[in-house]
Design an enzyme around this catalytic site. Structure first.
Site, PDB file in Angstrom:
ATOM      1  N   LEU A 187      -0.540   0.718  -1.299  1.00  0.00           N
ATOM      2  CA  LEU A 187      -1.850   0.527  -1.557  1.00  0.00           C
ATOM      3  C   LEU A 187      -2.358   1.835  -2.184  1.00  0.00           C
ATOM      4  CD1 LEU A 187      -2.717  -2.107   1.455  1.00  0.00           C
ATOM      5  CD2 LEU A 187      -2.327  -2.454  -0.859  1.00  0.00           C
ATOM      6  N   ASP A 188      -3.018   1.279  -2.828  1.00  0.00           N
ATOM      7  CA  ASP A 188      -4.343   2.389  -3.578  1.00  0.00           C
ATOM      8  C   ASP A 188      -4.911   3.140  -2.534  1.00  0.00           C
ATOM      9  OD1 ASP A 188      -3.482   1.832  -6.612  1.00  0.00           O
ATOM     10  OD2 ASP A 188      -4.370   0.697  -6.721  1.00  0.00           O
ATOM     11  N   LYS A 189      -5.497   4.352  -2.798  1.00  0.00           N
ATOM     12  CA  LYS A 189      -6.057   5.260  -1.441  1.00  0.00           C
ATOM     13  C   LYS A 189      -7.287   4.564  -1.605  1.00  0.00           C
ATOM     14  CE  LYS A 189      -8.220   9.761  -0.982  1.00  0.00           C
ATOM     15  NZ  LYS A 189      -8.567  11.307  -1.390  1.00  0.00           N
TER      16      LYS A 189
ATOM     17  N   HIS B  17      -1.906  -0.467 -10.347  1.00  0.00           N
ATOM     18  CA  HIS B  17      -2.753  -0.781 -10.332  1.00  0.00           C
ATOM     19  C   HIS B  17      -3.934  -2.129 -11.092  1.00  0.00           C
ATOM     20  CE1 HIS B  17      -4.525   3.089  -9.430  1.00  0.00           C
ATOM     21  NE2 HIS B  17      -4.224   3.793  -9.995  1.00  0.00           N
TER      22      HIS B  17
ATOM     23  N   THR C 161      -7.987   1.010  -1.651  1.00  0.00           N
ATOM     24  CA  THR C 161      -7.292  -0.204  -1.050  1.00  0.00           C
ATOM     25  C   THR C 161      -7.267  -0.180   0.590  1.00  0.00           C
ATOM     26  OG1 THR C 161      -6.765  -0.881  -3.563  1.00  0.00           O
ATOM     27  CG2 THR C 161      -6.093  -2.791  -1.394  1.00  0.00           C
TER      28      THR C 161
END
Length: 283
Positions: free
Chosen positions: A106-108, A228, A110
Site C-alpha cells: 500500500l502506498d505510504k 498507484h 494509503t
C-alpha cells in the site's frame, strides 16, 4: 520432508532467546522434553508429537505467522527502508521473530488492510497476476463521480502510460456538492482524518475545498495491482483521490475493530477462507 528440528532452533524460532541463551536454559534445567530434563540443546524433536516445556510453560511450535494489519499513513509496505518507517515497526518482537513480510503493498499515504506473513507460497498465489485476486478500496475523491465514470471503469480505463486496466467495479456511495455538508458518516470521518493526520493528503483536500469541488465517497474493486493504480484510474477521468483505504483482499476483510496502526493474527476461519479461496483460483 524432515519432521524433526533441533530443540534450540525450535525455541529460537519462537523468540525464546539466542542459541547460546537457550543452551544456558538447558544447562539450568529449565527445559523438559516429554517430562524429562533436556540434556542437549541440539537434540532432535518432533514439534507435533514431543511435549516441550520451558519454565513450566508448554511451548506450542509453529513456523508460520499471518497478521492482519490496519496500515496507517506514514508507513511504507516494506521490511526495511533507509528513510521511512516500515510496517514491521508496528508489530511486536514475538511476531517479528518469524520474519513476516507484506503481501503486496500500500502506498505510504494509503491506509487499510495489509496482510503480513512468512508464507511465501500463499503470498505468491495472492499476488500472481494470473489469479486476478480482487482488492476493494474506499476512497474520498475530489470531483463528482457519476454514472459515466462507473461505465468507464467497467470497460477498463487507459492509464497515463497507455495500459488499459481490467474491468473494475465502481460504486458511488455518496456525493457532497459544493457547499453541501458531508452527510455520509464514513465519508465525513475520512475527510476529518485526512485533515488531521500527518502523512495523509490534507493539503490536496484543502485545495479541493478552496476550489469548490464536489467530494465523492466511492468503493472500487480492481483485479490487478498496477503502481498507484486507483489514483491513476481517477486521474484518467480528471479526478483526484485525496484519501484511500483498502477494505478487502480476496476473502479477507478489514476488521472494523482495528484502528489504524493496530493488528491481530488471522483467525482460523480467516486462514481457512484464504486457503479455500486459493484452491478455487485458476492456475
Amino acid at each position: 520432508m524432515k519432521k524433526t528440528i533441533r530443540l534450540d532452533k525450535m525455541l529460537g524460532n519462537l523468540g525464546y532467546g539466542t542459541r547460546s541463551g537457550i543452551k544456558a536454559l538447558v544447562r539450568q534445567g529449565a527445559v523438559t522434553v516429554n517430562g524429562a530434563a533436556a540434556k542437549d540443546p541440539g537434540m532432535q524433536i518432533d514439534p507435533e508429537k514431543d511435549e516441550v516445556v520451558l519454565d513450566g510453560e508448554r511451548i506450542a511450535y509453529r513456523d508460520t505467522v499471518y497478521v492482519l494489519l490496519h496500515k496507517p499513513a506514514g508507513y511504507v509496505s516494506a521490511t526495511e527502508d533507509n528513510r521511512d518507517r516500515t510496517v514491521l515497526e508496528l508489530l511486536d518482537e514475538e511476531t517479528n521473530v518469524f520474519s513476516p513480510f507484506p503481501v503486496g503493498r500500500l502506498d505510504k499515504d494509503t491506509e487499510g488492510l495489509l496482510l503480513l506473513t512468512n508464507d511465501g507460497k500463499l503470498s505468491h498465489e495472492l499476488l500472481s497476476p494470473r489469479k486476478h485476486v480482487p482488492k476493494t478500496y474506499r476512497a474520498l475523491v475530489a470531483g463528482e463521480v457519476g454514472q459515466e465514470d462507473v461505465e468507464r471503469f467497467a470497460g477498463g480505463v487507459a492509464l497515463d502510460d497507455g495500459y488499459v486496466t481490467l474491468p473494475a467495479e465502481l460504486k458511488v456511495l455518496a456525493v457532497a456538492r459544493a457547499g453541501e455538508s458531508l452527510g455520509h458518516p464514513e465519508m465525513a470521518q475520512a475527510a476529518d482524518r485526512t485533515s488531521r493526520v500527518p502523512g495523509l493528503r490534507g493539503a490536496e483536500l484543502a485545495e479541493a475545498r478552496r476550489q469548490g469541488l464536489a467530494l465523492s465517497w466511492i468503493e472500487l474493486t480492481i483485479h490487478e495491482g498496477k503502481y498507484h493504480q486507483v489514483k491513476r484510474m481517477f486521474q484518467a477521468v480528471e479526478k483526484e483521490v485525496v484519501y484511500l483505504r483498502r477494505v478487502a483482499m480476496g476473502p479477507l476483510g478489514l476488521d472494523p475493530a482495528l484502528a489504524p496502526g493496530e493488528w491481530r493474527e488471522l483467525t482460523e476461519e480467516e486462514l481457512a477462507a484464504l486457503r479455500d479461496y486459493r484452491k478455487g483460483q485458476p492456475e
